[in-house]
Design a protein around this motif. Structure first.
Motif, PDB file in Angstrom:
ATOM      1  N   HIS A   1       1.443  -1.392   6.296  1.00  0.00           N
ATOM      2  CA  HIS A   1       1.896  -0.209   7.030  1.00  0.00           C
ATOM      3  C   HIS A   1       1.052   0.997   6.630  1.00  0.00           C
ATOM      4  O   HIS A   1       0.334   0.952   5.626  1.00  0.00           O
ATOM      5  CB  HIS A   1       3.367   0.067   6.719  1.00  0.00           C
ATOM      6  CG  HIS A   1       3.706  -0.026   5.251  1.00  0.00           C
ATOM      7  ND1 HIS A   1       4.127  -1.201   4.669  1.00  0.00           N
ATOM      8  CD2 HIS A   1       3.630   0.875   4.246  1.00  0.00           C
ATOM      9  CE1 HIS A   1       4.329  -1.008   3.376  1.00  0.00           C
ATOM     10  NE2 HIS A   1       4.024   0.245   3.088  1.00  0.00           N
TER      11      HIS A   1
ATOM     12  N   GLU B   1       0.738  -9.124  -3.638  1.00  0.00           N
ATOM     13  CA  GLU B   1       2.167  -8.985  -3.890  1.00  0.00           C
ATOM     14  C   GLU B   1       2.878  -9.769  -2.795  1.00  0.00           C
ATOM     15  O   GLU B   1       2.837  -9.397  -1.630  1.00  0.00           O
ATOM     16  CB  GLU B   1       2.606  -7.519  -3.863  1.00  0.00           C
ATOM     17  CG  GLU B   1       4.049  -7.361  -4.326  1.00  0.00           C
ATOM     18  CD  GLU B   1       4.723  -6.092  -3.836  1.00  0.00           C
ATOM     19  OE1 GLU B   1       5.647  -5.628  -4.508  1.00  0.00           O
ATOM     20  OE2 GLU B   1       4.342  -5.574  -2.768  1.00  0.00           O
TER      21      GLU B   1
ATOM     22  N   HIS C   1       5.938  -0.670 -11.297  1.00  0.00           N
ATOM     23  CA  HIS C   1       6.560   0.596 -10.885  1.00  0.00           C
ATOM     24  C   HIS C   1       7.806   0.409 -10.020  1.00  0.00           C
ATOM     25  O   HIS C   1       8.426   1.391  -9.626  1.00  0.00           O
ATOM     26  CB  HIS C   1       5.525   1.424 -10.128  1.00  0.00           C
ATOM     27  CG  HIS C   1       5.088   0.734  -8.869  1.00  0.00           C
ATOM     28  ND1 HIS C   1       4.344  -0.438  -8.889  1.00  0.00           N
ATOM     29  CD2 HIS C   1       5.321   0.994  -7.572  1.00  0.00           C
ATOM     30  CE1 HIS C   1       4.155  -0.842  -7.651  1.00  0.00           C
ATOM     31  NE2 HIS C   1       4.725   0.007  -6.823  1.00  0.00           N
ATOM     32  N   ASP C   2       8.150  -0.833  -9.692  1.00  0.00           N
ATOM     33  CA  ASP C   2       9.339  -1.102  -8.871  1.00  0.00           C
ATOM     34  C   ASP C   2      10.489  -1.690  -9.676  1.00  0.00           C
ATOM     35  O   ASP C   2      11.572  -1.912  -9.133  1.00  0.00           O
ATOM     36  CB  ASP C   2       9.015  -2.122  -7.759  1.00  0.00           C
ATOM     37  CG  ASP C   2       8.049  -1.578  -6.724  1.00  0.00           C
ATOM     38  OD1 ASP C   2       8.011  -0.352  -6.516  1.00  0.00           O
ATOM     39  OD2 ASP C   2       7.334  -2.408  -6.110  1.00  0.00           O
TER      40      ASP C   2
ATOM     41  N   ASP D   1      -0.542  -4.921  -1.493  1.00  0.00           N
ATOM     42  CA  ASP D   1       0.871  -4.618  -1.322  1.00  0.00           C
ATOM     43  C   ASP D   1       1.506  -5.505  -0.238  1.00  0.00           C
ATOM     44  O   ASP D   1       0.931  -5.673   0.846  1.00  0.00           O
ATOM     45  CB  ASP D   1       0.980  -3.139  -0.900  1.00  0.00           C
ATOM     46  CG  ASP D   1       2.385  -2.588  -0.977  1.00  0.00           C
ATOM     47  OD1 ASP D   1       2.915  -2.490  -2.088  1.00  0.00           O
ATOM     48  OD2 ASP D   1       2.945  -2.245   0.084  1.00  0.00           O
TER      49      ASP D   1
ATOM     50  N   ARG E   1      14.160   1.990  -9.235  1.00  0.00           N
ATOM     51  CA  ARG E   1      12.726   1.955  -9.501  1.00  0.00           C
ATOM     52  C   ARG E   1      12.285   3.148 -10.351  1.00  0.00           C
ATOM     53  O   ARG E   1      11.255   3.089 -11.026  1.00  0.00           O
ATOM     54  CB  ARG E   1      11.956   1.940  -8.178  1.00  0.00           C
ATOM     55  CG  ARG E   1      12.405   0.805  -7.250  1.00  0.00           C
ATOM     56  CD  ARG E   1      11.441   0.542  -6.132  1.00  0.00           C
ATOM     57  NE  ARG E   1      11.290   1.665  -5.224  1.00  0.00           N
ATOM     58  CZ  ARG E   1      10.488   1.651  -4.164  1.00  0.00           C
ATOM     59  NH1 ARG E   1       9.775   0.571  -3.895  1.00  0.00           N
ATOM     60  NH2 ARG E   1      10.384   2.696  -3.374  1.00  0.00           N
TER      61      ARG E   1
ATOM     62  N   GLU F   1      14.028   4.635  -2.067  1.00  0.00           N
ATOM     63  CA  GLU F   1      14.900   3.464  -2.001  1.00  0.00           C
ATOM     64  C   GLU F   1      16.234   3.744  -2.696  1.00  0.00           C
ATOM     65  O   GLU F   1      17.307   3.463  -2.171  1.00  0.00           O
ATOM     66  CB  GLU F   1      14.237   2.244  -2.658  1.00  0.00           C
ATOM     67  CG  GLU F   1      15.111   1.011  -2.559  1.00  0.00           C
ATOM     68  CD  GLU F   1      14.737  -0.110  -3.513  1.00  0.00           C
ATOM     69  OE1 GLU F   1      14.811  -1.263  -3.105  1.00  0.00           O
ATOM     70  OE2 GLU F   1      14.379   0.158  -4.676  1.00  0.00           O
TER      71      GLU F   1
ATOM     72  N   LYS G   1      18.904  -7.281  -4.870  1.00  0.00           N
ATOM     73  CA  LYS G   1      18.723  -6.696  -6.199  1.00  0.00           C
ATOM     74  C   LYS G   1      19.862  -5.780  -6.636  1.00  0.00           C
ATOM     75  O   LYS G   1      20.034  -5.524  -7.821  1.00  0.00           O
ATOM     76  CB  LYS G   1      17.374  -5.956  -6.281  1.00  0.00           C
ATOM     77  CG  LYS G   1      17.282  -4.678  -5.485  1.00  0.00           C
ATOM     78  CD  LYS G   1      15.852  -4.124  -5.528  1.00  0.00           C
ATOM     79  CE  LYS G   1      15.765  -2.875  -6.363  1.00  0.00           C
ATOM     80  NZ  LYS G   1      14.455  -2.200  -6.256  1.00  0.00           N
TER      81      LYS G   1
ATOM     82  N   ARG H   1      -5.178  -5.035  -5.462  1.00  0.00           N
ATOM     83  CA  ARG H   1      -3.813  -5.542  -5.450  1.00  0.00           C
ATOM     84  C   ARG H   1      -3.311  -5.281  -4.037  1.00  0.00           C
ATOM     85  O   ARG H   1      -3.395  -4.160  -3.534  1.00  0.00           O
ATOM     86  CB  ARG H   1      -2.990  -4.786  -6.481  1.00  0.00           C
ATOM     87  CG  ARG H   1      -1.497  -5.140  -6.524  1.00  0.00           C
ATOM     88  CD  ARG H   1      -0.667  -4.103  -5.821  1.00  0.00           C
ATOM     89  NE  ARG H   1       0.767  -4.305  -5.995  1.00  0.00           N
ATOM     90  CZ  ARG H   1       1.681  -3.706  -5.242  1.00  0.00           C
ATOM     91  NH1 ARG H   1       1.327  -2.869  -4.304  1.00  0.00           N
ATOM     92  NH2 ARG H   1       2.956  -3.926  -5.430  1.00  0.00           N
TER      93      ARG H   1
ATOM     94  N   ASP I   1       6.857   7.716  -0.169  1.00  0.00           N
ATOM     95  CA  ASP I   1       7.091   6.569  -1.053  1.00  0.00           C
ATOM     96  C   ASP I   1       6.025   6.583  -2.157  1.00  0.00           C
ATOM     97  O   ASP I   1       5.420   5.570  -2.477  1.00  0.00           O
ATOM     98  CB  ASP I   1       7.059   5.271  -0.229  1.00  0.00           C
ATOM     99  CG  ASP I   1       7.484   4.043  -1.028  1.00  0.00           C
ATOM    100  OD1 ASP I   1       8.102   4.209  -2.099  1.00  0.00           O
ATOM    101  OD2 ASP I   1       7.183   2.922  -0.586  1.00  0.00           O
TER     102      ASP I   1
HETATM  103  O1  ISL Z   1      11.782  -2.772  -5.230  1.00  0.00           O
HETATM  104  C1  ISL Z   1      11.807  -3.311  -4.167  1.00  0.00           C
HETATM  105  C2  ISL Z   1      12.711  -2.915  -3.062  1.00  0.00           C
HETATM  106  O2  ISL Z   1      13.927  -3.585  -3.125  1.00  0.00           O
HETATM  107  C3  ISL Z   1      10.888  -4.342  -3.877  1.00  0.00           C
HETATM  108  O3  ISL Z   1      11.410  -5.304  -3.062  1.00  0.00           O
HETATM  109  C4  ISL Z   1       9.671  -3.690  -3.266  1.00  0.00           C
HETATM  110  O4  ISL Z   1      10.012  -2.899  -2.195  1.00  0.00           O
HETATM  111  C5  ISL Z   1       8.732  -4.726  -2.797  1.00  0.00           C
HETATM  112  O5  ISL Z   1       8.336  -5.361  -3.955  1.00  0.00           O
HETATM  113  C6  ISL Z   1       7.521  -4.132  -2.118  1.00  0.00           C
HETATM  114  O6  ISL Z   1       6.896  -3.238  -2.962  1.00  0.00           O
HETATM  115  C7  ISL Z   1       5.709  -2.629  -2.593  1.00  0.00           C
HETATM  116  O7  ISL Z   1       5.728  -2.104  -1.278  1.00  0.00           O
HETATM  117  C8  ISL Z   1       6.618  -1.024  -1.042  1.00  0.00           C
HETATM  118  C9  ISL Z   1       6.518   0.074  -2.099  1.00  0.00           C
HETATM  119  O8  ISL Z   1       7.607   0.948  -1.960  1.00  0.00           O
HETATM  120  C10 ISL Z   1       6.509  -0.496  -3.496  1.00  0.00           C
HETATM  121  O9  ISL Z   1       6.357   0.525  -4.445  1.00  0.00           O
HETATM  122  C11 ISL Z   1       5.403  -1.498  -3.543  1.00  0.00           C
HETATM  123  O10 ISL Z   1       5.204  -2.008  -4.837  1.00  0.00           O
HETATM  124  C12 ISL Z   1       6.232  -0.476   0.299  1.00  0.00           C
HETATM  125  O11 ISL Z   1       4.871  -0.186   0.326  1.00  0.00           O
END
Ligand code: ISL
Ligand code: CA
Length: 557
Positions: free
Chosen positions: A102, A254, A326-327, A200, A413, A385, A291, A198, A59
């Protein structure tokens, strides 16, 4: 929040896609170092760096296999130290990404946990026997990346929980040893000079006792049992008191799908948890429930959400102002008008967002108006994803290939993960070899080189905003007062302190908007400060052209 934190203007770097210094097709730390003069010129004063730790990259680094090592493809500990030093020499602070919910399944903790259930790491993750004689997962929870949130491990003959990919097992935060290890690790980065973090998906770390069965939903079955879970605030307070406080670290959590009330529980200054959080409500403005169920974008809905967050977090909380990361898809592709008003709409979006109360976050490439990837084929996509969703759509929901590609093209993404466009040269100046993900085909028109010496460019406009954000007291400290809130596409708001008032008017539509200034605002006091169009004096009656944004300032005596 202390003063310097309120003046932070944060630039997010996704290292894999920023600049490739050794031409292996992958961005790296040395590449970032080379661009410090660019960052300095842009005016930002803080960098948030997406993960650069050791990782199998299932990921893109949000699957960490060693929290204290730098992934060799990004560089070494020495290159990291050099990055910290060089940033600091240029008065730029560094925020690191902490992925604490995780690890990777290749992390030694997980390997030990699998192979030695009775050992010290046996309880580091969330292991359970399955239902139906171990044939079915322990409960019905589903993962953020589609499918079941549990995978079976034959060595241990048990299932482990993963709210994200199967290579991202969730840590067991209820185990105090896990928390201690993580605190130690964060402390290590603080000693290396890191200024902030930040966090996660930090609102997912505490799961309900007994991991109860979830209410069935289209997506994220089980979420009521781990979103803002029972002990989450205890855990975050511990982080604050054990590491963040003494380090005076700037922190942003986040927090997926929180309401303003839930957000305040994390960022209310009196609670000593986090400085601010990323909420998602405005990122769901163009979808329904999930989404991937995309709906037409309506400016009015976006405005309503943004205004609500401004109101609800005042005065005890603090917003994180963002349209991209980045998402998420690129904001101009999503909320702007790429056909007729590309530049103006890019500048309008920056105006409506960054004059609000809170800390501005700019995602790499946003400052030059980068657009969605425009990939036509599935094999151009890299994101786990995206690939999972395609599979689910085709195999389980029996959607057509075209239907799935349409969704992906809009929402993937990877839209935000194409290489940074530095120049009109091959591979956009990102690398001399074919990058890990294709460069956007528009790179000859949209790139830093084309914009850096043009005082009317999107980039120059961002520089002006960034500078104002760092220096203008009303923008840093001021309140937020919206007007004509029921209008479909007109933004009209002020930011005020005793000494100064800033007024924003903006037309988020393709039609002219005529309006009268509310009587409580004295147009005589305001002078032009910034515009994405011809500069105009503020008047009692005005007509704004499509995507026009004007900003005014009044000094009070
Ligand atoms: O883009 C999404 C999936 O549908 C978001 O819901 C995203 O997964 C969520 O914001 C969590 O994001 C963060 O944790 C994830 C990672 O893949 C993302 O890049 C990160 O920003 C798991 O670590
Ligand atoms: Ca490289």
């Amino acid at each position: 929040m202390i003063d310097w934190k309120k003046k932070a203007v944060i630039y997010q770097i996704y290292p894999k896609s920023y600049l490739d210094s050794n031409n292996d097709g992958i961005g790296d730390i040395e590449g970032i170092i080379r661009k410090i003069p660019y960052l300095k010129e842009l005016g930002i004063n803080t960098v948030w760096l997406s993960p650069i730790y050791q990782s199998p990259m299932a990921d893109n680094g949000y699957d960490i296999s060693d929290y204290t090592k730098i992934h060799p493809m990004f560089g070494s500990l020495n290159s990291f130290k050099k990055l910290v030093d060089d940033l600091h020499h240029n008065d730029i602070k560094l925020m690191m990404d902490l992925v604490l919910n995780h690890t990777s399944d290749e992390h030694p903790w997980f390997i030990e946990s699998r192979t030695n259930p009775q050992g010290p790491k046996g309880d580091f993750y969330i292991w359970r026997k399955g239902r139906k004689n171990n044939k079915k997962p322990p409960n019905n929870w589903t993962s953020f990346f589609t499918g079941k949130a549990w995978s079976y491990d034959s060595t241990r003959d048990e299932y482990y929980l993963h709210l994200f990919g199967s290579k991202q097992p969730d840590l067991n935060w209820d185990n105090v040893k896990v928390r201690e290890e993580l605190h130690k690790m964060i402390h290590y980065w603080v000693t290396l000079g890191v200024d902030g973090f930040r966090l996660d998906v930090i609102n997912l770390i505490s799961k309900c006792d007994g991991l109860p069965k979830g209410k069935k939903r289209i997506a994220l079955t089980g979420k009521e049992h781990y979103m803002n879970g029972p002990r989450v605030h205890e855990y975050i307070k511990n982080l604050y008191h054990n590491v963040f406080k003494e380090a005076n670290a700037i922190t942003v959590g986040e927090t997926v799908f929180v309401t303003p009330e839930e957000a305040l529980a994390y960022c209310n200054i009196e609670r000593e948890e986090l400085d601010m959080v990323f909420q998602f409500e405005h990122m769901n403005v163009d979808s329904f429930n999930n989404k991937w169920f995309i709906m037409p974008f309506r400016p009015k809905k976006l405005k309503k959400i943004l205004y609500r967050w401004q109101k609800e977090l005042y005065p005890k909380g603090w917003n994180a102002l963002y349209f991209e990361n980045h998402d998420q898809p690129r904001s101009v592709s999503r909320f702007g008008n790429t056909k007729q008003y590309y530049e103006k709409s890019a500048k309008l979006l920056a105006t409506i967002l960054y004059f609000q109360r809170g800390t501005p976050y700019i995602y790499q490439g946003q400052e030059i108006g980068m657009l969605n990837a425009q990939f036509e084929n599935l094999d151009q996509y890299r994101d786990v994803e995206t690939l999972n969703v395609y599979k689910l759509g085709r195999e389980t929901l029996h959607f057509t290939h075209q239907r799935m590609m349409k969704k992906i093209k809009y929402m993937s993404r990877d839209n935000a993960r194409t290489p940074m466009q530095w120049s009109p040269h091959q591979y956009a100046g990102f690398s001399k070899t074919a990058p890990w993900i294709e460069v956007n085909s528009n790179y000859k028109d949209i790139n830093v080189k084309a914009q850096e010496n043009d005082s009317n460019s999107i980039l120059s406009y961002y520089k002006k905003i960034i500078n104002l954000r760092k220096t203008n007291v009303a923008l840093i400290e001021g309140d937020f007062i919206p007007y004509l809130t029921r209008h479909k596409s007109l933004y009209l708001y002020t930011r005020n302190t005793d000494k100064c008032s800033v007024l924003v008017v903006a037309n988020h539509s393709v039609k002219d908007i005529k309006f009268s200034l509310p009587k409580t605002l004295d147009y005589n006091l305001y002078r032009p400060l910034l515009a994405n169009d011809d500069v105009r004096e503020l008047t009692q009656k005005m007509t704004l052209k499509p995507y026009e944004a004007q900003v005014y300032i009044a000094k009070k005596r």
